[in-house]
Scaffold this motif. Structure first.
Motif, PDB file in Angstrom:
ATOM      1  N   GLN A  48     -38.736 -18.450  -1.401  1.00  0.00           N
ATOM      2  CA  GLN A  48     -38.401 -18.760  -0.108  1.00  0.00           C
ATOM      3  C   GLN A  48     -36.557 -18.869  -0.419  1.00  0.00           C
ATOM      4  N   TRP A  49     -35.807 -18.764   0.469  1.00  0.00           N
ATOM      5  CA  TRP A  49     -34.277 -19.206   0.388  1.00  0.00           C
ATOM      6  C   TRP A  49     -34.242 -20.711   0.068  1.00  0.00           C
ATOM      7  N   HIS A  50     -33.262 -21.094  -0.823  1.00  0.00           N
ATOM      8  CA  HIS A  50     -33.137 -22.401  -0.765  1.00  0.00           C
ATOM      9  C   HIS A  50     -32.418 -22.980   0.633  1.00  0.00           C
ATOM     10  N   ARG A  51     -33.078 -24.265   0.758  1.00  0.00           N
ATOM     11  CA  ARG A  51     -32.529 -24.814   2.018  1.00  0.00           C
ATOM     12  C   ARG A  51     -30.765 -24.851   2.408  1.00  0.00           C
ATOM     13  N   SER A  52     -30.267 -25.254   1.079  1.00  0.00           N
ATOM     14  CA  SER A  52     -28.811 -25.166   1.116  1.00  0.00           C
ATOM     15  C   SER A  52     -28.130 -23.804   1.697  1.00  0.00           C
ATOM     16  N   ARG A  53     -28.714 -22.953   1.005  1.00  0.00           N
ATOM     17  CA  ARG A  53     -28.204 -21.390   1.472  1.00  0.00           C
ATOM     18  C   ARG A  53     -28.755 -21.068   2.809  1.00  0.00           C
ATOM     19  N   ILE A  54     -29.643 -21.479   3.367  1.00  0.00           N
ATOM     20  CA  ILE A  54     -29.918 -21.262   4.780  1.00  0.00           C
ATOM     21  C   ILE A  54     -28.799 -22.052   5.517  1.00  0.00           C
ATOM     22  N   ARG A  55     -28.713 -23.397   5.247  1.00  0.00           N
ATOM     23  CA  ARG A  55     -27.475 -24.340   5.952  1.00  0.00           C
ATOM     24  C   ARG A  55     -26.161 -23.626   5.959  1.00  0.00           C
ATOM     25  N   ALA A  56     -25.946 -22.944   4.668  1.00  0.00           N
ATOM     26  CA  ALA A  56     -24.681 -22.307   4.538  1.00  0.00           C
ATOM     27  C   ALA A  56     -24.530 -20.917   5.560  1.00  0.00           C
ATOM     28  N   ALA A  57     -25.543 -20.389   5.579  1.00  0.00           N
ATOM     29  CA  ALA A  57     -25.514 -19.318   6.711  1.00  0.00           C
ATOM     30  C   ALA A  57     -25.405 -19.725   8.081  1.00  0.00           C
ATOM     31  N   ASP A  58     -26.107 -21.007   8.427  1.00  0.00           N
ATOM     32  CA  ASP A  58     -26.009 -21.541   9.746  1.00  0.00           C
ATOM     33  C   ASP A  58     -24.444 -22.020  10.010  1.00  0.00           C
ATOM     34  N   LEU A  59     -23.939 -22.775   8.857  1.00  0.00           N
ATOM     35  CA  LEU A  59     -22.566 -23.068   9.282  1.00  0.00           C
ATOM     36  C   LEU A  59     -21.532 -21.982   9.189  1.00  0.00           C
ATOM     37  N   GLU A  60     -21.752 -21.012   8.662  1.00  0.00           N
ATOM     38  CA  GLU A  60     -21.159 -19.643   8.799  1.00  0.00           C
ATOM     39  C   GLU A  60     -21.219 -19.043  10.184  1.00  0.00           C
ATOM     40  N   ASP A  61     -22.256 -19.325  10.844  1.00  0.00           N
ATOM     41  CA  ASP A  61     -22.541 -18.816  12.210  1.00  0.00           C
ATOM     42  C   ASP A  61     -21.524 -19.803  13.144  1.00  0.00           C
ATOM     43  N   ARG A  62     -21.759 -20.981  12.768  1.00  0.00           N
ATOM     44  CA  ARG A  62     -21.154 -21.839  13.658  1.00  0.00           C
ATOM     45  C   ARG A  62     -19.428 -21.718  13.848  1.00  0.00           C
ATOM     46  N   ARG A  63     -19.091 -21.358  12.517  1.00  0.00           N
ATOM     47  CA  ARG A  63     -17.643 -21.003  12.247  1.00  0.00           C
ATOM     48  C   ARG A  63     -17.282 -19.867  13.138  1.00  0.00           C
ATOM     49  N   ARG A  64     -18.216 -18.705  12.848  1.00  0.00           N
ATOM     50  CA  ARG A  64     -18.170 -17.546  13.682  1.00  0.00           C
ATOM     51  C   ARG A  64     -17.997 -17.560  15.298  1.00  0.00           C
ATOM     52  N   GLU A  65     -18.952 -18.530  15.676  1.00  0.00           N
ATOM     53  CA  GLU A  65     -19.004 -19.100  17.236  1.00  0.00           C
ATOM     54  C   GLU A  65     -17.768 -19.487  17.687  1.00  0.00           C
ATOM     55  N   GLU A  66     -17.100 -20.478  16.698  1.00  0.00           N
ATOM     56  CA  GLU A  66     -16.130 -21.222  17.043  1.00  0.00           C
ATOM     57  C   GLU A  66     -14.798 -20.379  17.149  1.00  0.00           C
ATOM     58  N   ASP A  67     -14.796 -19.179  16.293  1.00  0.00           N
ATOM     59  CA  ASP A  67     -13.797 -18.290  16.272  1.00  0.00           C
ATOM     60  C   ASP A  67     -13.923 -17.443  17.410  1.00  0.00           C
ATOM     61  N   GLY A  68     -14.863 -17.192  18.234  1.00  0.00           N
ATOM     62  CA  GLY A  68     -14.985 -16.558  19.259  1.00  0.00           C
ATOM     63  C   GLY A  68     -15.770 -14.862  19.175  1.00  0.00           C
ATOM     64  N   ASP A  69     -16.711 -15.042  18.042  1.00  0.00           N
ATOM     65  CA  ASP A  69     -17.101 -13.868  17.245  1.00  0.00           C
ATOM     66  C   ASP A  69     -17.982 -13.341  18.476  1.00  0.00           C
ATOM     67  N   ILE A  70     -17.693 -12.305  19.209  1.00  0.00           N
ATOM     68  CA  ILE A  70     -18.605 -11.828  20.231  1.00  0.00           C
ATOM     69  C   ILE A  70     -19.901 -11.063  19.790  1.00  0.00           C
ATOM     70  N   THR A  71     -20.025 -10.670  18.305  1.00  0.00           N
ATOM     71  CA  THR A  71     -20.789  -9.932  17.793  1.00  0.00           C
ATOM     72  C   THR A  71     -22.198 -10.845  17.358  1.00  0.00           C
ATOM     73  N   LEU A  72     -21.998 -12.198  17.327  1.00  0.00           N
ATOM     74  CA  LEU A  72     -23.120 -13.005  17.088  1.00  0.00           C
ATOM     75  C   LEU A  72     -23.898 -13.180  18.171  1.00  0.00           C
ATOM     76  N   PRO A  73     -25.328 -13.300  17.740  1.00  0.00           N
ATOM     77  CA  PRO A  73     -26.188 -13.465  19.137  1.00  0.00           C
ATOM     78  C   PRO A  73     -26.277 -14.686  19.256  1.00  0.00           C
ATOM     79  N   ALA A  74     -26.729 -14.913  20.828  1.00  0.00           N
ATOM     80  CA  ALA A  74     -26.953 -16.374  21.270  1.00  0.00           C
ATOM     81  C   ALA A  74     -27.620 -17.088  20.323  1.00  0.00           C
ATOM     82  N   ARG A  75     -27.500 -18.578  20.160  1.00  0.00           N
ATOM     83  CA  ARG A  75     -27.785 -19.431  19.481  1.00  0.00           C
ATOM     84  C   ARG A  75     -29.196 -20.201  20.114  1.00  0.00           C
ATOM     85  N   TRP A  76     -29.996 -20.551  19.580  1.00  0.00           N
ATOM     86  CA  TRP A  76     -31.021 -21.398  20.045  1.00  0.00           C
ATOM     87  C   TRP A  76     -30.429 -22.847  20.715  1.00  0.00           C
TER      88      TRP A  76
END
Length: 90
Positions: A48-76
């Motif tokens: 499996q992926w290391h948890r830190s890698r998954i967290r880094a991807a989640d943080l990147e998604d949060r950054r994209r969301e804050e930047d208004g990236d409209i290609t990002l799917p809706a979050r849970w």
């Protein structure tokens, strides 16, 4: 709404649904490069992926969301579910 089938991810065996794939980032734990599986301390491929890698991807998604990236799917939602009403007597 997501399409019935998504294109394959360029970094892993999954589908590209628009969020940040953990495999697209360098793993903070084992330093596996983008596109490579995580490694165990023995050097073997991790299952499996290391948890830190998954967290880094989640943080990147949060950054994209804050930047208004409209290609990002809706979050849970992060809010807990509403309490279940009791079935007791009144």
């Amino acid at each position: 709404m997501l399409p019935a089938t998504a294109p394959p991810c360029a970094f892993c065996d999954g589908e590209d649904i628009g969020d940040t794939c953990p495999a697209s980032l360098t793993c903070p734990t084992c330093k596996a490069a983008p596109g490579q599986r995580c490694r165990r301390p023995s050097g073997h491929t991790a299952e499996q992926w290391h948890r830190s890698r998954i967290r880094a991807a989640d943080l990147e998604d949060r950054r994209r969301e804050e930047d208004g990236d409209i290609t990002l799917p809706a979050r849970w939602t992060d809010t807990p579910p509403a309490p279940t009403p009791s079935r007791g007597t009144r």
